[in-house]
Scaffold this motif. Structure first.
Motif, mmCIF file in Angstrom:
data_model
loop_
_atom_site.group_PDB
_atom_site.id
_atom_site.type_symbol
_atom_site.label_atom_id
_atom_site.label_comp_id
_atom_site.label_asym_id
_atom_site.label_seq_id
_atom_site.Cartn_x
_atom_site.Cartn_y
_atom_site.Cartn_z
ATOM 1 N N ALA B 18 6.495 -6.271 -11.537
ATOM 2 C CA ALA B 18 5.856 -5.811 -10.300
ATOM 3 C C ALA B 18 6.523 -6.477 -9.107
ATOM 4 O O ALA B 18 7.089 -7.579 -9.219
ATOM 5 C CB ALA B 18 4.372 -6.145 -10.327
ATOM 6 N N THR B 20 6.068 -6.919 -4.623
ATOM 7 C CA THR B 20 5.267 -6.702 -3.411
ATOM 8 C C THR B 20 6.177 -6.669 -2.196
ATOM 9 O O THR B 20 6.970 -7.598 -1.970
ATOM 10 C CB THR B 20 4.218 -7.818 -3.233
ATOM 11 O OG1 THR B 20 3.319 -7.804 -4.347
ATOM 12 C CG2 THR B 20 3.425 -7.605 -1.952
ATOM 13 N N ASP B 22 6.195 -6.600 1.883
ATOM 14 C CA ASP B 22 5.277 -7.024 2.932
ATOM 15 C C ASP B 22 5.326 -6.136 4.171
ATOM 16 O O ASP B 22 6.388 -5.622 4.546
ATOM 17 C CB ASP B 22 5.593 -8.464 3.362
ATOM 18 C CG ASP B 22 5.341 -9.471 2.256
ATOM 19 O OD1 ASP B 22 5.870 -10.593 2.352
ATOM 20 O OD2 ASP B 22 4.610 -9.132 1.296
ATOM 21 N N THR B 60 -4.470 3.609 -4.044
ATOM 22 C CA THR B 60 -3.570 3.586 -5.202
ATOM 23 C C THR B 60 -3.055 4.995 -5.434
ATOM 24 O O THR B 60 -3.772 5.981 -5.227
ATOM 25 C CB THR B 60 -4.269 3.086 -6.479
ATOM 26 O OG1 THR B 60 -5.362 3.971 -6.770
ATOM 27 C CG2 THR B 60 -4.808 1.682 -6.319
ATOM 28 N N TYR B 64 1.967 2.861 -7.437
ATOM 29 C CA TYR B 64 1.937 2.272 -6.094
ATOM 30 C C TYR B 64 0.499 1.898 -5.730
ATOM 31 O O TYR B 64 -0.417 2.689 -5.949
ATOM 32 C CB TYR B 64 2.463 3.262 -5.054
ATOM 33 C CG TYR B 64 3.854 3.781 -5.319
ATOM 34 C CD1 TYR B 64 4.059 5.099 -5.715
ATOM 35 C CD2 TYR B 64 4.958 2.947 -5.173
ATOM 36 C CE1 TYR B 64 5.328 5.583 -5.946
ATOM 37 C CE2 TYR B 64 6.233 3.424 -5.417
ATOM 38 C CZ TYR B 64 6.415 4.739 -5.804
ATOM 39 O OH TYR B 64 7.676 5.214 -6.049
ATOM 40 N N SER B 65 0.334 0.737 -5.175
ATOM 41 C CA SER B 65 -0.959 0.363 -4.616
ATOM 42 C C SER B 65 -0.714 -0.369 -3.301
ATOM 43 O O SER B 65 0.376 -0.900 -3.054
ATOM 44 C CB SER B 65 -1.767 -0.496 -5.586
ATOM 45 O OG SER B 65 -1.065 -1.682 -5.891
ATOM 46 N N ASN B 67 -2.101 -3.266 -0.816
ATOM 47 C CA ASN B 67 -2.951 -4.442 -0.656
ATOM 48 C C ASN B 67 -3.280 -4.561 0.837
ATOM 49 O O ASN B 67 -2.499 -5.112 1.613
ATOM 50 C CB ASN B 67 -2.221 -5.678 -1.168
ATOM 51 C CG ASN B 67 -3.089 -6.922 -1.110
ATOM 52 O OD1 ASN B 67 -4.248 -6.859 -0.681
ATOM 53 N ND2 ASN B 67 -2.552 -8.038 -1.524
ATOM 54 N N ASN B 76 0.447 -4.549 2.444
ATOM 55 C CA ASN B 76 1.582 -4.732 1.543
ATOM 56 C C ASN B 76 1.591 -3.683 0.449
ATOM 57 O O ASN B 76 0.556 -3.335 -0.114
ATOM 58 C CB ASN B 76 1.537 -6.125 0.921
ATOM 59 C CG ASN B 76 1.620 -7.219 1.968
ATOM 60 O OD1 ASN B 76 2.097 -7.009 3.091
ATOM 61 N ND2 ASN B 76 1.147 -8.404 1.619
ATOM 62 N N VAL B 78 2.503 -2.658 -3.297
ATOM 63 C CA VAL B 78 2.756 -3.235 -4.608
ATOM 64 C C VAL B 78 3.253 -2.119 -5.524
ATOM 65 O O VAL B 78 2.604 -1.079 -5.646
ATOM 66 C CB VAL B 78 1.481 -3.875 -5.202
ATOM 67 C CG1 VAL B 78 1.788 -4.468 -6.573
ATOM 68 C CG2 VAL B 78 0.932 -4.941 -4.262
ATOM 69 N N SER B 80 4.129 -1.472 -9.347
ATOM 70 C CA SER B 80 3.987 -2.060 -10.684
ATOM 71 C C SER B 80 5.014 -1.433 -11.619
ATOM 72 O O SER B 80 5.493 -0.320 -11.383
ATOM 73 C CB SER B 80 2.574 -1.829 -11.209
ATOM 74 O OG SER B 80 2.326 -0.440 -11.324
#
Lengths: 115, 115
Positions: B18, B20, B22, B60, B64-65, B67, B76, B78, B80
């Motif tokens: 995964a 991240t 920013d 989500t 892709y999600s 944060n 951000n 994320v 996975s």
């Protein structure tokens, strides 16, 4: 899935010449945009268009640029007298609404090269 | 004035891990949308995910999600289980609800996924 289409994919022109970049936005979308991206740099807003008129434009969008929606489907960007620094990828985009929750859908871009 | 900041010019991640990416933002508009776009080397801009400022849950979409930390003004992305095809430029973008209808972009993060 409906998409934004742009033509041509690549345009080469000589400095001082006029170019017209063409776009067909998604059919039920009401807001239209042009952005540009100089190679390797950020995506810059040029102009937004709604209800047959410009709703906002950036400092980049000076008198040499114009936009038009000549019929119910096409949306064009005209550069009257191209300069070397106009070389960039030009993206057309459209969105269903003008609100913050409506994504812009982009075409594949037109790469403009001014020689 | 609205502003988007992406502080990571480049990121590396191993396949299946995964990562991240920013993004921080600034706006005076109480209602806004945050978007992530992917730009592969072929140049097109692909919409990935959207987060509304009033959404209670993080968005989500498949791998892709987002944060979303509203108090910190961060959004951000994320990814996975990274895949080689995720190698691309990723742009964070924001659209306000009231002040303007344009989308503004950050400078982007280039993600490279290695085997």
């Amino acid at each position: 899935e409906p998409e934004v289409t742009q033509t041509p994919s690549h345009q080469v022109t000589q400095m001082g010449q006029e170019v017209i970049l063409r776009c067909v936005p998604i059919s039920n979308h009401l807001y239209f945009y042009w952005y540009r991206q100089i190679l390797g740099q950020k995506v810059e807003f040029l102009v937004s268009f709604y209800n047959n008129e410009i709703s906002e434009k950036s400092e980049i969008f000076d008198d040499q640029f114009s936009v038009e929606r000549p019929d119910g489907s096409n949306f064009t960007l005209k550069i009257r007298s191209t300069k070397l620094e106009d070389s960039a990828m030009y993206f057309c985009a459209s969105s269903e609404t003008g609100t913050g929750n409506s994504p812009l859908h982009f075409g594949n871009g037109t790469r403009l090269t001014v020689t | 004035a609205q502003k988007i900041t992406q502080t990571q010019p480049g990121m590396f991640v191993q396949e299946k891990e995964a990562v991240t990416l920013d993004c921080t933002y600034d706006t005076s508009d109480p209602s806004y949308g945050l978007f992530w776009y992917k730009q592969p080397s072929s140049g097109e801009m692909i919409f990935l995910i959207y987060q509304g400022s009033y959404d209670q849950q993080n968005a989500t979409e498949g791998r892709y999600s987002l944060n979303f930390q509203k108090a910190r003004k961060s959004a951000n992305l994320v990814i996975s289980a990274s895949q080689l095809g995720d190698s691309a430029m990723y742009f964070c973008a924001m659209r306000e609800a009231y002040n303007t209808d344009k989308l503004i972009f950050g400078t982007g993060t280039r993600l490279q996924v290695f085997p």
